[in-house]
Design a protein around this motif. Sequence first.
Motif, PDB file in Angstrom:
ATOM      1  N   UNK A  43     -50.532 -23.142  -6.798  1.00 55.48           N
ATOM      2  CA  UNK A  43     -51.258 -24.099  -7.637  1.00 55.48           C
ATOM      3  C   UNK A  43     -50.588 -24.257  -8.997  1.00 55.48           C
ATOM      4  N   UNK A  44     -50.167 -23.128  -9.583  1.00 51.89           N
ATOM      5  CA  UNK A  44     -49.568 -23.179 -10.909  1.00 51.89           C
ATOM      6  C   UNK A  44     -48.195 -23.839 -10.877  1.00 51.89           C
ATOM      7  N   UNK A  45     -47.429 -23.549  -9.837  1.00 49.68           N
ATOM      8  CA  UNK A  45     -46.110 -24.173  -9.707  1.00 49.68           C
ATOM      9  C   UNK A  45     -46.256 -25.676  -9.542  1.00 49.68           C
ATOM     10  N   UNK A  46     -47.206 -26.108  -8.723  1.00 49.46           N
ATOM     11  CA  UNK A  46     -47.418 -27.540  -8.518  1.00 49.46           C
ATOM     12  C   UNK A  46     -47.840 -28.214  -9.812  1.00 49.46           C
ATOM     13  N   UNK A  47     -48.737 -27.575 -10.551  1.00 53.76           N
ATOM     14  CA  UNK A  47     -49.202 -28.153 -11.808  1.00 53.76           C
ATOM     15  C   UNK A  47     -48.065 -28.254 -12.819  1.00 53.76           C
ATOM     16  N   UNK A  48     -47.275 -27.191 -12.948  1.00 53.78           N
ATOM     17  CA  UNK A  48     -46.157 -27.210 -13.885  1.00 53.78           C
ATOM     18  C   UNK A  48     -45.101 -28.232 -13.472  1.00 53.78           C
ATOM     19  N   UNK A  49     -44.832 -28.336 -12.177  1.00 58.80           N
ATOM     20  CA  UNK A  49     -43.822 -29.275 -11.698  1.00 58.80           C
ATOM     21  C   UNK A  49     -44.247 -30.709 -11.960  1.00 58.80           C
ATOM     22  N   UNK A  50     -45.520 -31.027 -11.686  1.00 59.78           N
ATOM     23  CA  UNK A  50     -46.013 -32.382 -11.903  1.00 59.78           C
ATOM     24  C   UNK A  50     -45.942 -32.744 -13.377  1.00 59.78           C
ATOM     25  N   UNK A  51     -46.272 -31.813 -14.243  1.00 59.54           N
ATOM     26  CA  UNK A  51     -46.306 -32.109 -15.677  1.00 59.54           C
ATOM     27  C   UNK A  51     -44.912 -32.261 -16.266  1.00 59.54           C
ATOM     28  N   UNK A  52     -44.001 -31.334 -15.937  1.00 55.03           N
ATOM     29  CA  UNK A  52     -42.716 -31.282 -16.630  1.00 55.03           C
ATOM     30  C   UNK A  52     -41.618 -32.076 -15.943  1.00 55.03           C
ATOM     31  N   UNK A  53     -41.771 -32.376 -14.648  1.00 54.50           N
ATOM     32  CA  UNK A  53     -40.687 -33.056 -13.947  1.00 54.50           C
ATOM     33  C   UNK A  53     -41.096 -34.387 -13.329  1.00 54.50           C
ATOM     34  N   UNK A  54     -42.393 -34.712 -13.351  1.00 52.73           N
ATOM     35  CA  UNK A  54     -42.846 -35.968 -12.754  1.00 52.73           C
ATOM     36  C   UNK A  54     -43.722 -36.769 -13.707  1.00 52.73           C
ATOM     37  N   UNK A  55     -43.722 -36.421 -14.983  1.00 50.93           N
ATOM     38  CA  UNK A  55     -44.488 -37.148 -15.999  1.00 50.93           C
ATOM     39  C   UNK A  55     -45.962 -37.261 -15.646  1.00 50.93           C
ATOM     40  N   UNK A  56     -46.508 -36.229 -15.025  1.00 46.62           N
ATOM     41  CA  UNK A  56     -47.919 -36.200 -14.703  1.00 46.62           C
ATOM     42  C   UNK A  56     -48.294 -36.948 -13.430  1.00 46.62           C
ATOM     43  N   UNK A  57     -47.334 -37.517 -12.731  1.00 47.88           N
ATOM     44  CA  UNK A  57     -47.615 -38.255 -11.499  1.00 47.88           C
ATOM     45  C   UNK A  57     -47.726 -37.252 -10.351  1.00 47.88           C
ATOM     46  N   UNK A  58     -48.936 -36.881 -10.008  1.00 48.57           N
ATOM     47  CA  UNK A  58     -49.135 -35.845  -8.988  1.00 48.57           C
ATOM     48  C   UNK A  58     -48.699 -36.314  -7.602  1.00 48.57           C
ATOM     49  N   UNK A  59     -48.927 -37.570  -7.284  1.00 48.85           N
ATOM     50  CA  UNK A  59     -48.524 -38.068  -5.966  1.00 48.85           C
ATOM     51  C   UNK A  59     -47.005 -37.953  -5.788  1.00 48.85           C
TER      52      UNK A  59
END
Length: 756
Positions: free
Chosen positions: A320-336
């Motif tokens: 969960x934490x890796x997914x959250x950090x990845x979405x925020x820092x490498x996808x500009x908050x775009x979770x999809x």
Amino acid sequence: MKFGKEFVSQMVPEWQDAYMNYNFLKTLLKEILNFRERQSRSPESQVNPRPLTSKATSLKRRGSLFRAFSGLTSRYGITSPKKDKEDEVILVTAMHTTDEEQGGDGQSYQTIFLRSSERGSEFEIVFFTRLDEEFNKVVNFYRAKVEEVMKHAEELNMQMDALIALRIKVNDPAVVTPFNNQRNTGYPLEAIHEEHQEKRSEDVREIQMASLDVLNHIKINTTTETPLSALKSVFNSSKSTLQFNKKELRHAKEKLKQAFIEFHEKLRFLKNYAFLNQLAFSNIMKKYDKITSRNASAAYLQMVEGSYLGQSDEVAKLIERVESAFVKHFCNGNRHQGMRTLKPNTKRKKHRVTFFVGCFFGCSLALVVAIIVSVHSRNLLRSPGRTLYMDTIFPLYSLFGFLVLHMVMYAANVYYWTRYRVNYSFIFGFKPGTELGYIEVLLLSSGLSVLTLAAGLSNLEMELDPITRSYKTLTELVPIGLLTVVLLIAVCPFNIIYRANRFFLLVCLWHCICAPFYAITLPDFFLADQFTSQVQLLRNLQFYACYYGWGDFKQRNAITCNKSKAYDVIYIVIAVIPYWIRVLQCMRRFLGGHDSTQALNALKYFSTIVAVVARTIQTQNGGVILQIIAGSTSGVATIFNTYWDVVMDWGLLCRNSENPWLRDKLILPSTSIYFIAMVLNVILRLAWMQTVLNVHETPFLHRNAVIAVIACLEIIRRGLWNFFRLENEHLNNVGKFRAVKSVPLPFSYEHEDKNT
């Protein structure tokens, strides 16, 4: 599908030895079942159907067991459920252990069978003993892997601190914190271990700030992405100080993004590993209850659920934490977008691919029949133009034949790699979901064969038709037109015809051309080895350049190519290039990793170069002395190459192996296949003897046809080599439990440099 097959299909191939051995436990249950069936059919059981043990004896034994282990169970706790003692079948205990072989500090579990006085109980005792061994193996492996990923998470946290600090320094160096008017010494950071803000102590600030001081203690790891950067790295250290520019930021972000993707994949593997094994233990205990008509699964499965395997939630939280950090820092908050990158869709089989393979295969057979009928009906094999046709047109089309045969051999390799669970996609480093299955490879090869045969037939018909016979230029341009189409498809930038795989191939080809300037990976030297078996294809490409470049195609003759001394020299150089690339690759690996075996490997390829040059010169000039030199150098190279193939690349001929003269672990079910492959490898390597013995032309085959047959035999030998080479690589990964690529991190800390 039965659970056993489903269980095997869902395993991580490189971790297969760490999973519960479900099939072996099933064989133990089958022995219990066979014993009970024999007992039910015996005369004693029919005459005296009383229980095998009395209730008093059973109770007395269980009581003695409780007294014997009362101290142990009171200390460590019995995980079996509370029930009537008469119904209890097993007693499960958990004991603390510090044995390093057990994975360090932890627990080992032991099951005591309480009905050991019954007849045939020895089979059940063996079953529970092996069941405990399997469970302890699974728990210890899982615990070790969890500790490993937790350490890796801490390392990624430090890398994220450095990346965010570098991003601040590059993009907004004058940013001011909301707490003071000084220049920034911190920035909001949400790394892997700090996503849940509500769980922090009130004494800690709500938003943790990433200090820019971290930039004073790190260096950036440079990579040899281009030949120029590789030359610079020879004179400079591989780790350089930060220049605080956008190029460094972009490079570090891409590296760290890939590291997060690989780390997330490992976490998913680990989560699936725990789930599958728990399911396997549940299934095996239910089978035990069904066979023995006992109720032991409840106690054992309660222990499984209460163990580290069932209770540990570190992996789930970390995902969960890796997914959250990845979405925020490498996808500009775009979770999809982030989840699509972290969890690529599984590749679906397309029925239309199978349909087109069948169509192309049928068309190929029809075209082959049409060509044979045309040649036979017009008696072309005995016509005056036979020799001229074989000297000019045949080499132009045989190039595509070599390519199609190589692709068919690769498709066969992919089929058997998939069948025996060799993780070729991971070994080659394909992007998940883009690897080609054997059906896709057959689609490409059958499609190319249709184009080649259709072009050959059209060329033959145009030559025979009186209307088109005078148009020599049009007739001779068909092969070069086909080659142009194939090359254009290979470099086509549009997303058609498996673009990801085409570009992957082109990148590996570029790395081979610039061999000493790039770090050598398995796909690079694997592709270079394929070219060493396609020397005749490269020589046919040389003939294309000469035939069309010098205008010989207008008169259909190869006078310029056959009479030119420069052509003869290039003919030798073309054959040497693939082996020379392998020499450079081996020397690069030797100098980079100080592996002495790579120096010997380079010497092996150099001996092959000497043999190829000697054979080619002997073919061009003749002479007894040259024949002796060619024979001796080829013999030495053959012995060297055969030993290296079998011992080093295939890992066979191990004297003290569990499988005599093979490996300890084999993938194929029959050991005879390995011995047959070794013998075939030797026989096919002796194809060079036709050159030394001057067997260039037979009464029924033209010289170029003989050369094509010998080239096809070498391609087949390479196809056999490919399977066993990747099998050996896969088993090395299995032995090291290596299932995820190791991605180099962008930053290194100064204390790491001191320790190293």
